[in-house]
Write an enzyme that holds these catalytic residues in place. Sequence first.
Site, mmCIF file in Angstrom:
data_model
loop_
_atom_site.group_PDB
_atom_site.id
_atom_site.type_symbol
_atom_site.label_atom_id
_atom_site.label_comp_id
_atom_site.label_asym_id
_atom_site.label_seq_id
_atom_site.Cartn_x
_atom_site.Cartn_y
_atom_site.Cartn_z
ATOM 1 N N ARG A 119 -10.438 -11.385 1.781
ATOM 2 C CA ARG A 119 -11.287 -12.429 1.189
ATOM 3 C C ARG A 119 -10.603 -13.781 1.229
ATOM 4 O O ARG A 119 -11.260 -14.817 1.303
ATOM 5 C CB ARG A 119 -11.693 -12.013 -0.229
ATOM 6 C CG ARG A 119 -10.549 -11.867 -1.192
ATOM 7 C CD ARG A 119 -10.890 -11.039 -2.416
ATOM 8 N NE ARG A 119 -10.904 -9.609 -2.132
ATOM 9 C CZ ARG A 119 -11.188 -8.660 -3.027
ATOM 10 N NH1 ARG A 119 -11.523 -8.992 -4.258
ATOM 11 N NH2 ARG A 119 -11.166 -7.393 -2.688
ATOM 12 N N LYS A 176 0.833 -1.200 0.000
ATOM 13 C CA LYS A 176 0.000 0.000 0.000
ATOM 14 C C LYS A 176 0.870 1.253 0.000
ATOM 15 O O LYS A 176 1.991 1.218 0.508
ATOM 16 C CB LYS A 176 -0.859 0.022 1.279
ATOM 17 C CG LYS A 176 -2.013 -0.959 1.313
ATOM 18 C CD LYS A 176 -2.778 -0.839 2.624
ATOM 19 C CE LYS A 176 -3.922 -1.834 2.702
ATOM 20 N NZ LYS A 176 -4.991 -1.579 1.715
#
Length: 504
Positions: free
Chosen positions: A356, A282
């Site tokens: 996920r 990130k």
Amino acid sequence: MSSLLDIKTSKLPTKKTGIIAIYAGQDGALSGQAAELWEQTGLNWKKTATAADFEGKKGQVFSLVSPPNLPCDRLLILADEAPEDDKTEVSGLTKWTAKGGALLARLEALRCQKAAVILDVSETGPEQIAEFAAGLRLRHYTFDKYKTAKKDDRKPKPPEKLTIVLHVADKPATDRALKRRMASVEGTLLARDLVNEPPNVLGPREFADVALSLKEIGVEVEILSAKDMEKLGMGSLLCVARGSEKPALMAIMQWKGGKKGQKPFAFVGKGVCFDTGGISIKPAGSMEEMKGDMGGAAAVVGLMKSLALRKCPLNVVGVIGLVENMPDGKATRPGDIVTAMSGTTIEIINTDAEGRLVLADALWYTQDRFKPEFMINLATLTGAILIALGRDHAGLFSNDDDLAKRLYQAGITSGEKVWRMPLGPAYDKLIKSRFADIKNTGGRLAGSITAAQFLQHFVNDVPWAHLDIAATGFGVPASDINKSWASGFGVALLDQLLRDNYES
Ligand code: BES
Ligand code: MN
Ligand code: ZN
């Protein structure tokens, strides 16, 4: 250090206290017990209110120091500070939570140590009073354990302890409602604490220890080690933790308040204790906020705590996948293909779509082992949900219309609102992989939906709902009931869902 808060109930204020608070009606008039109390001063309220420009407008407050003949140092007369009761947006109950929160802020500003509150008995039942007390407690919460005493000296020190006595008509019924509601508040506060903790202090091991501590209140807790999960074939969850020094863990919590053999209700949480993005790292801006990427797991632990504290008459399972997502020589790469416990193969496109991957195995494991009545997962899953819904609603995705409706209603009642988003085969096409069964990202379009669609591959047709709390779990604007960074979102919502629909 924050002060202690003690909330009690009693019938009438007789003992000397610091502040007595009463509420005026919309027109500024006093009625019922409030009017009776004022009469004891021997003063004319109408004249006093006019002289003080008190009209009962929202947010107005009239403060009388050393009121004659009253057992207090100060009398506070408050106008209704709650937001307008918009039937479509907030329930009648959340009005009371806000009212309690707003009062607590005033008492703190006055450096009050002991207060008595008179709630007009004619319109105030046990549920409303419990909600009011919840508001007091929720607003009282602060997370300042890492502020040293020196820094605290800048502001005046808060009183060590604040005692608030609520004067109620029906003490036994109120105490019952209070006990139940405060159990849920305790869960919310635990979730806030977990989300607020820094990631060097709260890793997977420390988080699992908090789950284990629920044993003290009757929750059964098991911890799966990375080795256990390897044996179970959880290649999806485990690939997220590969770049971290801290091994992955899974906590399984069971509250057996229902009949033996009765199907449990299952809650599954994303517990990414820190999310750097992994190899798909990130940008630095705001990365520190990714300590809150375990907000889903925090809500599940908080919920289990509240259910145990109030002895919920249902069987409930909580499962949380605990990992840290770090870049490293051992970390998972984009292009890697992993096999989930379900047997589904997943091509990793972006290692930052890790939540996920954690949930895939946690969900499959939960339905496989427990065959639950339903399965609801919570996750700070996508930045895209912030773009879609902002911070006022969590994203709701479900394969079951009834469950979705119930969650929507529980959101209105509890004030933790959710908004349903679509699922469907058209979105599934976006996560078809060239090399494996599915891939872990679906491109720029419909980012929150493709993430939900991915999760649906692992629920095996069990009634299921996914709550994307990326925008509601932390970084929320300060409100009447919360001034901390973390919200504890999900605990009140799911406590309400169970209570209103399944506990008869
Ligand atoms: N934990 C983040 C989502 C998130 C973002 C939560 C901001 C709270 C605030 C999640 O793991 C993530 O990185 N998602 C990516 C997915 C993308 C790579 C497909 C995102 O939302 O950008
Ligand atoms: Mn991520
Ligand atoms: Zn994440």
